[in-house]
Write an enzyme that holds these catalytic residues in place. Structure first.
Site, PDB file in Angstrom:
ATOM      1  N   LYS A   1      18.835  28.804 151.050  1.00 44.68           N
ATOM      2  CA  LYS A   1      18.422  28.418 149.688  1.00 44.68           C
ATOM      3  C   LYS A   1      17.994  29.674 148.960  1.00 44.68           C
ATOM      4  O   LYS A   1      17.509  30.631 149.581  1.00 44.68           O
ATOM      5  CB  LYS A   1      17.233  27.448 149.744  1.00 44.68           C
TER       6      LYS A   1
ATOM      7  N   GLY B   1      14.158   9.156 138.019  1.00 46.70           N
ATOM      8  CA  GLY B   1      15.087  10.220 137.626  1.00 46.70           C
ATOM      9  C   GLY B   1      16.288   9.615 136.938  1.00 46.70           C
ATOM     10  O   GLY B   1      16.649   8.448 137.181  1.00 46.70           O
TER      11      GLY B   1
ATOM     12  N   GLY C   1      19.093  11.994 136.189  1.00 43.42           N
ATOM     13  CA  GLY C   1      19.945  13.176 136.117  1.00 43.42           C
ATOM     14  C   GLY C   1      21.220  12.950 136.905  1.00 43.42           C
ATOM     15  O   GLY C   1      21.672  11.807 137.083  1.00 43.42           O
ATOM     16  N   ASN C   2      21.784  14.034 137.406  1.00 46.52           N
ATOM     17  CA  ASN C   2      23.080  13.961 138.091  1.00 46.52           C
ATOM     18  C   ASN C   2      23.080  12.956 139.241  1.00 46.52           C
ATOM     19  O   ASN C   2      23.954  12.095 139.316  1.00 46.52           O
ATOM     20  CB  ASN C   2      23.465  15.369 138.584  1.00 46.52           C
TER      21      ASN C   2
HETATM   22  P1  NAD Z   1      18.719  16.761 137.320  1.00 44.46           P
HETATM   23  O1  NAD Z   1      18.025  17.958 136.793  1.00 44.46           O
HETATM   24  O2  NAD Z   1      20.114  16.452 136.903  1.00 44.46           O
HETATM   25  O3  NAD Z   1      17.841  15.437 136.976  1.00 44.46           O
HETATM   26  C1  NAD Z   1      16.493  15.336 137.285  1.00 44.46           C
HETATM   27  C2  NAD Z   1      15.970  14.052 136.641  1.00 44.46           C
HETATM   28  O4  NAD Z   1      14.608  13.880 137.038  1.00 44.46           O
HETATM   29  C3  NAD Z   1      15.990  14.075 135.125  1.00 44.46           C
HETATM   30  O5  NAD Z   1      16.376  12.816 134.638  1.00 44.46           O
HETATM   31  C4  NAD Z   1      14.523  14.347 134.772  1.00 44.46           C
HETATM   32  O6  NAD Z   1      14.159  13.836 133.486  1.00 44.46           O
HETATM   33  C5  NAD Z   1      13.846  13.584 135.871  1.00 44.46           C
HETATM   34  N1  NAD Z   1      12.450  13.960 136.077  1.00 44.46           N
HETATM   35  C6  NAD Z   1      11.900  15.200 136.115  1.00 44.46           C
HETATM   36  N2  NAD Z   1      10.566  15.107 136.295  1.00 44.46           N
HETATM   37  C7  NAD Z   1      10.289  13.789 136.386  1.00 44.46           C
HETATM   38  C8  NAD Z   1       9.096  13.045 136.568  1.00 44.46           C
HETATM   39  N3  NAD Z   1       7.922  13.649 136.717  1.00 44.46           N
HETATM   40  N4  NAD Z   1       9.178  11.691 136.619  1.00 44.46           N
HETATM   41  C9  NAD Z   1      10.370  11.057 136.461  1.00 44.46           C
HETATM   42  N5  NAD Z   1      11.523  11.716 136.280  1.00 44.46           N
HETATM   43  C10 NAD Z   1      11.480  13.056 136.245  1.00 44.46           C
HETATM   44  O7  NAD Z   1      18.589  16.853 138.900  1.00 44.46           O
HETATM   45  P2  NAD Z   1      19.519  16.214 140.007  1.00 44.46           P
HETATM   46  O8  NAD Z   1      20.641  17.132 140.291  1.00 44.46           O
HETATM   47  O9  NAD Z   1      19.796  14.800 139.676  1.00 44.46           O
HETATM   48  O10 NAD Z   1      18.555  16.309 141.282  1.00 44.46           O
HETATM   49  C11 NAD Z   1      17.482  15.396 141.481  1.00 44.46           C
HETATM   50  C12 NAD Z   1      16.892  15.637 142.859  1.00 44.46           C
HETATM   51  O11 NAD Z   1      17.915  15.519 143.844  1.00 44.46           O
HETATM   52  C13 NAD Z   1      16.267  17.018 143.102  1.00 44.46           C
HETATM   53  O12 NAD Z   1      15.221  16.859 144.039  1.00 44.46           O
HETATM   54  C14 NAD Z   1      17.402  17.794 143.755  1.00 44.46           C
HETATM   55  O13 NAD Z   1      16.919  18.868 144.549  1.00 44.46           O
HETATM   56  C15 NAD Z   1      17.985  16.696 144.635  1.00 44.46           C
HETATM   57  N6  NAD Z   1      19.372  16.933 145.043  1.00 44.46           N
HETATM   58  C16 NAD Z   1      20.342  17.113 144.119  1.00 44.46           C
HETATM   59  C17 NAD Z   1      21.650  17.313 144.551  1.00 44.46           C
HETATM   60  C18 NAD Z   1      22.774  17.458 143.571  1.00 44.46           C
HETATM   61  O14 NAD Z   1      23.914  17.599 144.025  1.00 44.46           O
HETATM   62  N7  NAD Z   1      22.544  17.397 142.275  1.00 44.46           N
HETATM   63  C19 NAD Z   1      21.948  17.355 145.919  1.00 44.46           C
HETATM   64  C20 NAD Z   1      20.920  17.142 146.835  1.00 44.46           C
HETATM   65  C21 NAD Z   1      19.630  16.931 146.386  1.00 44.46           C
END
Ligand code: NAD
Length: 428
Positions: free
Chosen positions: A107, A219, A221-222
């Protein structure tokens, strides 16, 4: 990223120690696996658009590479800390091992806020990060990827710099590249879909029909968006989602009793996963406090935002009807909360299994780059389904036969595989 009063590295080590006891690991293997093999701390001087120079702090942790090159994202965040990067590199090792892909865990991060940087400044920062570490990463050593606040464009700049330094084409150096420039179809959906593949299997094993279930998601997001897409396609109903509101510096939960409508919410969501609150209210969504996502009358909880979200303080708020917690985020549940969920018989699909779809697809991207031949999206997602389903079933079978909590069973599989690889290589 630092969450006040919470140290993810301590949590990752605590989880590891528990499994090391369960496996009766020898002292040398414990010592080797409870910390990164290597870590790099460096300064990255970047010329800003106004001619001044700012120096950013960069990190890369290579937790373990006994099973193959390290793999893991690079985060850009103002509160990035080395302990977060250490913990995440360790979780990457377990994640790659649980889905049985030939990669280790790594990482990286940079302490910065990309919102304050122009595109050119971000490009120089990406190139500076690669120059600082170009000799210690690469397709056969350590393969970075996008993570918090980094994207396919950043990956392409990093690839270009790496190829410039080494004087040849190395498309397998980095994953998460734009499609058409070495990226894989299906990567965008991979983590959310992967989570639902494991959830689908869990419900099947529990004898629950997806169509009869509802979920509350933290959440938007993605990960959350694609998990919701597939879960609703399978017939499930999402009652509420929560997200961060940048202008209020607070989080909110948006709820519709009849179930949220993904398409309409996506139309009022920004690229950071933030929902426009007044438009949501106009569409008939109730706006509740951010923490309300956890206390909904749902069958399934999907934390897909941040670490440390189900903890000793709020775990009691989870309603008795909740049967499954499917962890999209990394480290969303603390060990104290785990104990409570275990006693209550909640079925937990642990983070490094549930969200392994992303890294699995990144591995597919590397394979396609190495072959210089790219698969159609359907083939990528089919292969992803097979990998995730097989990984889930292996963990589930072990949990059932040894009467283990799902997280412990997943750890037993991962740690045994990695410790075995270290032993086979003669390291310990
Ligand atoms: P992202 O940045 O696309 O979305 C994050 C979401 O969380 C957003 O909607 C944001 O508004 C919300 N958020 C932030 N703070 C918040 C809070 N206090 N309360 C409620 N919602 C809140 O991120 P992502 O890619 O969807 O990743 C989310 C999690 O999944 C992270 O922990 C990331 O490490 C993990 N993850 C992501 C991937 C990936 O491929 N994208 C893979 C493995 C793990």
């Amino acid at each position: 990223m630092a969450v006040k009063g919470f140290n993810p590295y301590e949590m990752a080590q605590k989880q590891f120690d528990k499994v090391a006891d369960l496996l009766q690991l020898d002292a040398a293997s414990r010592e080797l696996l409870r910390q990164p093999l290597r870590e790099y701390h460096f300064s990255i001087p970047v010329q800003m658009d106004d001619g001044s120079v700012r120096v950013f702090r960069g990190f890369r942790c290579q937790h373990n590479d006994a099973r193959g090159p390290c793999k893991g994202g690079i985060r850009f965040h103002p509160q990035e800390t080395i302990d977060t990067v250490r913990a995440l590199s360790m979780w990457m090792t377990w994640k790659c091992a649980v889905v049985d892909i030939p990669l280790g865990g790594g990482k990286g991060g940079v302490v910065c806020d990309p919102h304050d940087l122009s595109a050119r400044e971000q490009e120089r920062l990406c190139r500076g990060w690669v120059r600082a570490i170009a000799k210690d990463v690469g397709p056969l050593r350590d393969v970075p990827a996008p993570d918090v606040m980094t994207n396919p464009q950043h990956m392409l700049w990093m690839l270009d710099e790496f190829e410039t330094v080494h004087g040849a084409k190395y498309p397998g150096f980095i994953t998460g590249k734009p499609v058409g420039m070495g990226g894989s179809l299906g990567r965008t959906e991979a983590t959310g879909y992967g989570l639902v593949f494991t959830l689908r299997e869990a419900l099947r094993e529990l004898g629950i029909k997806v169509e009869a279930t509802s979920a509350s998601v933290q959440g938007f997001g993605n990960v959350a968006q694609y998990a919701i897409e597939l879960y609703t396609k399978l017939g499930g109903k999402v009652l509420s989602v929560s997200c961060w509101d940048q202008s209020d510096q607070a989080s909110y939960t948006y709820r519709k009793k009849t179930g949220i409508n993904l398409k309409e919410l996506l139309m009022i969501t920004d690229r950071f996963g933030g929902i426009d609150k007044s438009k949501a209210e106009a569409l008939g969504y109730e706006r509740l406090p951010g923490e309300a996502w956890i206390e909904q009358d749902a069958d399934i909880l999907i934390p897909a935002a941040l670490e440390n979200q189900i903890n000793a303080e709020n775990v009691k708020k989870i309603k008795p009807g909740v049967k499954v917690v499917a962890e999209g985020a990394n480290g969303p549940t603390t060990p104290e909360a785990d104990e409570v969920l275990k006693q209550r018989g909640v079925f937990v699909i642990p983070d490094f299994l549930a969200n392994a779809g992303g890294v699995t697809c990144s591995y597919f991207e590397q394979v396609q780059c190495n072959q210089n031949y790219f698969w159609p999206q359907e083939e990528v997602l089919d292969k992803l389904d097979q990998k995730m389903t097989a990984a889930f079933l292996a963990v589930y079978e072990l949990a059932k036969t040894r009467k283990l909590f799902m997280r412990d069973a997943a750890y037993v599989i991962s740690v045994s595989r990695v410790a075995g690889a270290c032993k086979d290589r003669g390291w310990v």
